[in-house]
Design an enzyme around this catalytic site. Structure first.
Site, short mmCIF file in Angstrom:
data_model
loop_
_atom_site.label_atom_id
_atom_site.label_comp_id
_atom_site.label_asym_id
_atom_site.label_seq_id
_atom_site.Cartn_x
_atom_site.Cartn_y
_atom_site.Cartn_z
N THR A 66 -62.09 132.03 -10.23
CA THR A 66 -60.98 132.85 -9.56
C THR A 66 -60.86 132.65 -8.17
O THR A 66 -61.94 131.78 -7.67
CB THR A 66 -60.84 134.18 -10.22
OG1 THR A 66 -59.50 134.67 -9.85
CG2 THR A 66 -61.93 135.18 -9.66
N LYS A 70 -60.78 128.05 -6.27
CA LYS A 70 -60.45 127.21 -7.17
C LYS A 70 -60.46 125.75 -6.57
O LYS A 70 -60.58 124.82 -7.19
CB LYS A 70 -58.91 127.31 -7.70
CG LYS A 70 -59.05 128.63 -8.78
CD LYS A 70 -57.70 128.83 -9.10
CE LYS A 70 -57.58 130.05 -10.20
NZ LYS A 70 -56.38 130.37 -10.80
N GLY A 246 -47.79 138.28 -16.66
CA GLY A 246 -48.84 137.03 -16.93
C GLY A 246 -49.94 137.87 -17.77
O GLY A 246 -50.78 136.99 -18.12
#
Ligand code: ATR
Length: 280
Positions: A66, A70, A246
């Site tokens: 995370t 990335k 999300g």
């Protein structure tokens, strides 16, 4: 309690306290009858590679990645899947000997949530996506694989939207029309409007005309746990009743990683229910 060395996983980030990944993967493992040990790993901002090296040396089998790592993971990988190459970023790694296999499941997670969980087919639909950063980039190919009628990318910095549109066209030989626009140039109504900009992280409203929402459309904010974001509020005020954040994408990308690591794909409904934050 000791854990078999072969079953260690972790999520790496900075900060990492907020991550739901250990909860999600532990729940998946329980339901699937698997024994895994999944932890949070806080790495120094300049210490990604050293932290992953140490985790691998201690028997780690895989990792979720995370913010802000990335891109570091992209550089660290030895074998990048097409999803990671297209996204330009990595959110899951699998370690086998000297090999570091890397994937990005965010895009497939999003599409699976929209199409399967929220029962909103994309085929033949007009889809609008806000933002032209990493989140949009990762979502492009999975979205196009559903054959929408058109995909419009809208961004404050128009050149970035145009770049992503060109990239998407290149990858699917122009089968689905993809255009990149500034907010003022968006025309018509859309069946699915996805906020993949980072506006909701700072509780800002993207400069989107409320006229883009077709009655009955889905308005989806890729951020998780922020309640009714300014984007979702705009949609609601425009009469949209199908609103989502999300949480499902988070669970689905985790299920993809779990399946990749463990060979079995868990159902996500219970995890989604557990993690859902009301949209108020
Ligand atoms: P991520 O990896 O989360 O996509 P990013 O690569 O930094 O993050 O991209 C952030 C995206 O959100 C960008 O497209 C940015 O627009 P600009 O390219 O014009 O900067 C967009 N964004 C951020 N804040 C926004 C806001 N308040 N309104 C609209 N778009 C915003």
């Amino acid at each position: 309690m000791t854990h078999p060395i072969s079953d260690r996983y972790a999520v790496i980030g900075n900060p990492i306290e907020q991550s739901k990944s250990p909860l999600i993967h532990t729940a998946f493992a329980q339901v699937m009858g698997q024994v895994i040990h999944y932890t949070k790993l806080l790495a120094p901002l300049d210490g990604f590679a050293a932290a992953v090296d140490a985790f691998r040396a201690s028997g780690g089998r895989g990792m979720n990645v995370t913010a802000p790592f990335k891109l570091d993971a992209f550089a660290y990988a030895t074998d990048l899947a097409p999803s990671a190459q297209m996204a330009g970023a990595v959110n899951a790694m699998k370690f086998e000997g000297d090999k570091v296999y890397a994937e990005n499941f965010d895009g497939v997670g999003l599409v699976r949530d929209v199409v399967h969980n929220l029962q909103c087919p994309l085929k033949g639909r007009r889809v609008l996506i806000l933002g032209a950063g990493g989140a949009t980039r990762g979502a492009l190919l999975p979205l196009l694989a559903e054959h929408p009628a058109e995909l419009v990318i809208v961004n404050r910095t128009v050149a970035k939207a145009q770049e992503l549109a060109a990239l998407a066209q290149q990858h699917q030989s122009g089968q689905v029309p993809v255009v990149g626009l500034g907010y003022e140039a968006v025309q018509g109504v859309f069946d699915v409007v996805l906020n993949a900009s980072s506006s909701s992280l700072s509780a800002e409203l993207p400069p989107l005309p409320a006229s883009v929402f077709r009655p009955g459309c889905l308005a989806y904010d890729l951020t998780y746990g922020k309640g009714l974001t300014p984007f979702l509020k705009l949609a609601q005020q425009a009469g949209v009743t199908h609103l989502a954040d999300g949480v499902g994408m988070l669970a689905e990308q985790a299920a993809e990683a779990f399946a990749w690591w463990r060979g079995v794909r868990p159902d996500t409904a219970a995890v989604i229910q557990k993690l859902t934050v009301p949209l108020v």
